[in-house]
Design an enzyme around this catalytic site. Structure first.
Site, mmCIF file in Angstrom:
data_model
loop_
_atom_site.group_PDB
_atom_site.id
_atom_site.type_symbol
_atom_site.label_atom_id
_atom_site.label_comp_id
_atom_site.label_asym_id
_atom_site.label_seq_id
_atom_site.Cartn_x
_atom_site.Cartn_y
_atom_site.Cartn_z
ATOM 1 N N GLU A 352 0.367 -16.921 -10.015
ATOM 2 C CA GLU A 352 1.727 -17.438 -10.122
ATOM 3 C C GLU A 352 2.539 -17.021 -8.899
ATOM 4 O O GLU A 352 2.615 -15.830 -8.587
ATOM 5 C CB GLU A 352 2.433 -16.887 -11.364
ATOM 6 N N CYS A 353 3.143 -17.972 -8.220
ATOM 7 C CA CYS A 353 4.136 -17.737 -7.176
ATOM 8 C C CYS A 353 3.605 -16.798 -6.086
ATOM 9 O O CYS A 353 2.959 -17.255 -5.157
ATOM 10 C CB CYS A 353 5.428 -17.207 -7.797
ATOM 11 N N ALA A 354 3.842 -15.507 -6.190
ATOM 12 C CA ALA A 354 3.310 -14.576 -5.201
ATOM 13 C C ALA A 354 1.793 -14.664 -5.133
ATOM 14 O O ALA A 354 1.196 -14.575 -4.049
ATOM 15 C CB ALA A 354 3.733 -13.146 -5.535
ATOM 16 N N LEU A 356 0.053 -17.342 -5.675
ATOM 17 C CA LEU A 356 -0.230 -18.552 -4.904
ATOM 18 C C LEU A 356 -0.179 -18.260 -3.414
ATOM 19 O O LEU A 356 -1.059 -18.693 -2.651
ATOM 20 C CB LEU A 356 0.787 -19.638 -5.272
ATOM 21 N N SER A 442 0.030 -21.699 -8.726
ATOM 22 C CA SER A 442 1.233 -22.519 -8.604
ATOM 23 C C SER A 442 2.464 -21.631 -8.583
ATOM 24 O O SER A 442 2.379 -20.417 -8.781
ATOM 25 C CB SER A 442 1.326 -23.516 -9.764
#
Length: 463
Positions: A352-354, A356, A442
């Site tokens: 998630e986020c980081a 990704l 993502s």
């Protein structure tokens, strides 16, 4: 469970100062304090955990459903003496897409039937503070505001004016905090710097907040307000009893087959190791996600991509949550042994986020793992908000066409490679993230208590 919600008319009023200080002050008195945060924010719960010595937990009706707010609260507050819930933004500010007040502090206070103490910034007002407080008290009669704490008061005279005006409304003033730069917590592009990144300084900050609240607030009055909360008509959430489909190995169900199988991991199966990223660069994660992985049959083992040169022994799956890898790009790039191992890893990965950004080819020009075909970089634009996402590619945790509720929170962007399968779509956005049979990476943050099948599916893929 005695409980109190710390709210404010607007962001920046001092909720985190008061809530964290109250948790620390009550803990110093020998009470076992359960810390909670309204909304999806990961940063404040890190300071709450330092103050209370228990995991800081989030309460968010959007991410997990209204029905789960009270059970998740009781799960987190199990065996505690009192619970302190820090609100989000202004008291009545919620998800615009769901009617404005949904997932607001007021919404959660109603779901918990909890009294509210309103933290008011008095730095630029006198008697007018009473009109502001009166407006909040009368705006929604289903929310019980039981007292006020004045913040950033400038002098004894200023305090007398504000206190007298508010007490005319019939509400008690339960605390008065003077202007004090010594307790300010440093911030950067996404808010406060996480406690895990400044551990020693964060501990000292929390101690100062506790001392400030202890000397400036009526702790007995605040406890009496918390004890005035009525019983909650719900049972604690139990990750072992969540609606978990089987952690069975194999690909997603074929079209027409039932994707949800009987509950529980395969009897007698070995517990696969799921490596969960942590350390200063990866500080964002919900405690319930790890608890669901364990309940689904995994051994959850932390690792630090900044310092560990290898994944934990026996790793069968990797989970990399949010955080600030952009602040540590050089250090992450320098840990080449781990980057190479992650790049060559053949099991399921959820990011998630980081996470990704770490799985991308580069981050601000620094080499990362190259698991997904993307180049990541910092931008000046803040992307923030709740999302209702539809899976567009099968992955270890989601099936095409399924809907999930999550949120975005970042100032970075990724440039996709030409032949990459997306993970999600949501209104107003094109293809987002990267997905495949063994990958999902993502920007979408998800609270797995709202979709517990994700944990079981991931553990099944690890098997």
């Amino acid at each position: 469970m005695p409980r109190i919600v710390v709210a404010a008319p607007a962001s920046g009023s001092g909720k985190t100062t008061v809530a964290t200080g109250l948790m620390a002050a009550l803990t110093a008195r020998g009470l076992d304090v359960s810390p909670h945060k309204v909304g999806p924010d990961y940063i404040d719960p890190g300071y709450h955990a330092l103050a209370a010595g228990r995991p800081g937990r989030n309460l968010d009706p959007w991410l997990t459903s209204e029905d789960l707010v009270a059970p998740l609260f009781l799960h987190g507050a199990r065996d505690a003496d009192v619970a302190v819930v820090e609100g989000v933004m202004g008291l009545f500010d919620g998800a615009e897409a769901a009617g404005g007040g949904f997932a607001s502090t007021a919404h959660v206070a109603r779901l918990l039937d909890a009294p509210v103490v309103l933290v008011v910034d008095a730095s630029s007002a006198g008697r007018s503070i009473a009109a502001l407080v009166h407006g909040f008290v009368t705006y929604d009669s289903t929310v019980r505001i039981g007292g006020v704490i004045l913040n950033r008061v400038g002098s004894d005279r200023h305090e007398r004016i504000c206190r007298a005006a508010i007490e005319e409304t019939g509400l008690p003033v339960l605390g008065v905090l003077r202007r004090n730069a010594d307790v300010d917590t440093p911030s950067r592009h996404l808010g406060l710097i996480p406690a895990a990144e400044r551990r020693a300084d964060a501990v000292r900050t929390v101690e100062r907040l506790g001392a400030l609240v202890a000397e400036s607030c009526d702790l007995q009055g605040l406890l009496a307000l918390a004890h005035a909360a009525p019983p909650i008509g719900a049972r604690p959430w139990d990750p072992a009893a969540a609606d978990l489909p089987a952690a069975a190995a194999g690909p997603p169900a074929a079209p027409g087959e039932d994707a949800v199988r009987p509950a529980g991991p395969a009897e007698g199966a070995a517990r696969p190791v799921v490596a969960v990223a942590g350390g200063p660069a990866f500080t964002f994660g919900y405690a319930e996600n790890d608890e669901l992985l364990a309940a689904a049959g995994a051994d959850v083992v932390p690792f630090d991509p900044l310092r560990d040169e290898a994944l934990p022994d026996g790793t069968r799956g990797i989970v990399i949550g949010g955080g600030f890898p952009e602040m540590y790009a050089a250090e992450l790039a320098a840990n080449e042994p781990l980057r190479r191992q992650v790049a060559a890893f053949g099991g399921p990965i959820y990011a998630e986020c980081a996470g990704l950004l770490y799985l991308a080819r580069t981050l601000d020009g620094a080499p990362m793992c190259g698991v997904v075909d993307a180049e990541a970089s910092m931008t000046s634009r803040l992307t923030l908000g709740y999302r209702e996402a539809v899976a567009v590619t099968d992955s270890p945790v989601a099936r095409t066409g399924e809907r999930f509720r999550g949120h975005e929170f970042h100032r970075t962007a990724v440039r996709r490679g030409p032949d990459t399968a997306a993970a999600w779509r949501w209104p107003g956005a094109g293809p987002e993230g990267f997905a495949g049979p063994l990958r999902l990476a993502s920007y979408l943050h998800l609270h797995w208590a709202g979709s517990p099948e994700m944990a079981s599916r991931f553990v099944g893929a690890c098997r």
